[in-house]
Scaffold this motif. Structure first.
Motif, PDB file in Angstrom:
ATOM      1  N   ARG A  53      -2.756  -5.607 -18.835  1.00 31.91           N
ATOM      2  CA  ARG A  53      -2.609  -6.943 -18.952  1.00 31.91           C
ATOM      3  C   ARG A  53      -3.573  -7.654 -18.128  1.00 31.91           C
ATOM      4  O   ARG A  53      -4.004  -8.667 -18.767  1.00 31.91           O
ATOM      5  CB  ARG A  53      -1.210  -7.124 -18.078  1.00 31.91           C
ATOM      6  CG  ARG A  53      -1.030  -8.604 -17.773  1.00 31.91           C
ATOM      7  CD  ARG A  53       0.581  -8.704 -17.278  1.00 31.91           C
ATOM      8  NE  ARG A  53       1.592  -8.412 -18.218  1.00 31.91           N
ATOM      9  CZ  ARG A  53       1.995  -9.470 -18.891  1.00 31.91           C
ATOM     10  NH1 ARG A  53       1.521 -10.494 -18.847  1.00 31.91           N
ATOM     11  NH2 ARG A  53       3.067  -9.000 -19.804  1.00 31.91           N
ATOM     12  N   THR A  57      -5.902 -10.387 -20.070  1.00 36.22           N
ATOM     13  CA  THR A  57      -5.896 -11.859 -19.345  1.00 36.22           C
ATOM     14  C   THR A  57      -7.377 -12.398 -19.210  1.00 36.22           C
ATOM     15  O   THR A  57      -7.732 -13.310 -19.723  1.00 36.22           O
ATOM     16  CB  THR A  57      -5.231 -12.142 -18.069  1.00 36.22           C
ATOM     17  OG1 THR A  57      -3.825 -11.678 -18.410  1.00 36.22           O
ATOM     18  CG2 THR A  57      -5.253 -13.479 -17.487  1.00 36.22           C
ATOM     19  N   ILE A 118       0.696  -5.079 -23.527  1.00 36.43           N
ATOM     20  CA  ILE A 118       1.201  -5.726 -22.316  1.00 36.43           C
ATOM     21  C   ILE A 118       2.866  -5.358 -21.826  1.00 36.43           C
ATOM     22  O   ILE A 118       3.202  -6.058 -20.684  1.00 36.43           O
ATOM     23  CB  ILE A 118       1.194  -7.186 -22.432  1.00 36.43           C
ATOM     24  CG1 ILE A 118       1.871  -7.692 -23.602  1.00 36.43           C
ATOM     25  CG2 ILE A 118      -0.253  -7.889 -22.529  1.00 36.43           C
ATOM     26  CD1 ILE A 118       2.228  -9.299 -23.872  1.00 36.43           C
ATOM     27  N   ASN A 210       5.336 -14.158 -16.502  1.00 35.18           N
ATOM     28  CA  ASN A 210       3.980 -13.155 -17.092  1.00 35.18           C
ATOM     29  C   ASN A 210       3.664 -13.628 -18.432  1.00 35.18           C
ATOM     30  O   ASN A 210       3.590 -12.724 -19.241  1.00 35.18           O
ATOM     31  CB  ASN A 210       4.293 -11.839 -16.829  1.00 35.18           C
ATOM     32  CG  ASN A 210       4.094 -11.481 -15.400  1.00 35.18           C
ATOM     33  OD1 ASN A 210       3.472 -11.836 -14.743  1.00 35.18           O
ATOM     34  ND2 ASN A 210       5.143 -10.301 -15.251  1.00 35.18           N
TER      35      ASN A 210
END
Length: 226
Positions: A53, A57, A118, A210
């Motif tokens: 994740r 990002t 993710i 998230n």
């Protein structure tokens, strides 16, 4: 007599020489080396080799900032994945499906993209695709991810995926958290329809954690928000 310890870096190109008489190898030093290795490993998902994740990002933000309106952020969720894990092939078949999905996403997105895992059966992608080619490219991805996957015993496992996508020119922002939230909401809207959904302004208002719709399993355990 002085003794030395050689700690190889991950690249293997350099070595750190620590002389125990000059710089004692304290508990903190050992902890620092261990922590560095753990952090490096956490950047990649061990099963699929995709970005985790946080790694996704970072890379995805670079893509959206660089390409602006030509950027596309997608969320992919495998359909009926629990049934695959609970089926005759068990978790081994599930792992094969996850690995195959990762490979297909990577091939579709190309080398200058960001592809991450993710969640358990959820993936994210950030890629440069201009407005004129989005519909075609998303249709190609839908067909690609729907191809059966061969399990270890040679049996073909039927798979399908729901896809949502979001782009800065439609939503008026390059903010990754907004794009992911909208793509996730669009993916949910098109769940089990066999088509990818491009997010519109109405998808931005869906509450999220998230970058995923609030209330989805695991939204509170997947690390910091995108």
């Amino acid at each position: 007599m002085a003794s030395t310890m050689r700690v190889q870096t991950r690249s293997g190109n350099r070595a750190l020489i620590i002389t125990t008489l000059a710089v004692p190898l304290t508990g903190w030093t050992m902890h620092a080396v261990s922590l560095h290795r753990k952090l490096a490993a956490a950047r990649k998902d061990p099963l699929t080799g995709l970005l985790g994740r946080d790694g996704f990002t970072t890379r995805a933000r670079q893509i959206t900032d660089r390409y602006g309106d030509a950027a596309l952020v997608g969320i992919v969720d495998l359909d009926h994945f629990k049934a695959i894990n609970d089926g005759p092939g068990g978790h081994a078949a599930g792992d094969r499906v996850l690995a195959a999905t990762a490979a297909r996403l990577t091939a579709w997105a190309g080398s200058r993209s960001a592809v991450g895992r993710i969640g358990g059966d959820e993936f994210a992608v950030a890629v440069r695709i201009g407005p004129a080619r989005r519909e075609l490219r998303l249709a190609q991805l839908t067909q690609l991810l729907a191809q059966p996957v061969e399990a270890e015993d040679g049996v073909l496992v039927d798979v399908a995926a729901s896809i949502g996508a979001a782009s800065p020119d439609v939503l008026g922002t390059t903010d990754l958290s907004v794009l992911q939230r909208a793509a996730d909401a669009a993916m949910y809207e098109g769940k089990h329809t066999g088509r990818a959904v491009l997010a519109g302004p109405q998808h931005v208002t869906v509450p999220s954690i998230n970058g995923r719709r609030a209330g989805r399993p695991g939204t509170h355990t997947l690390g910091r928000a995108a």
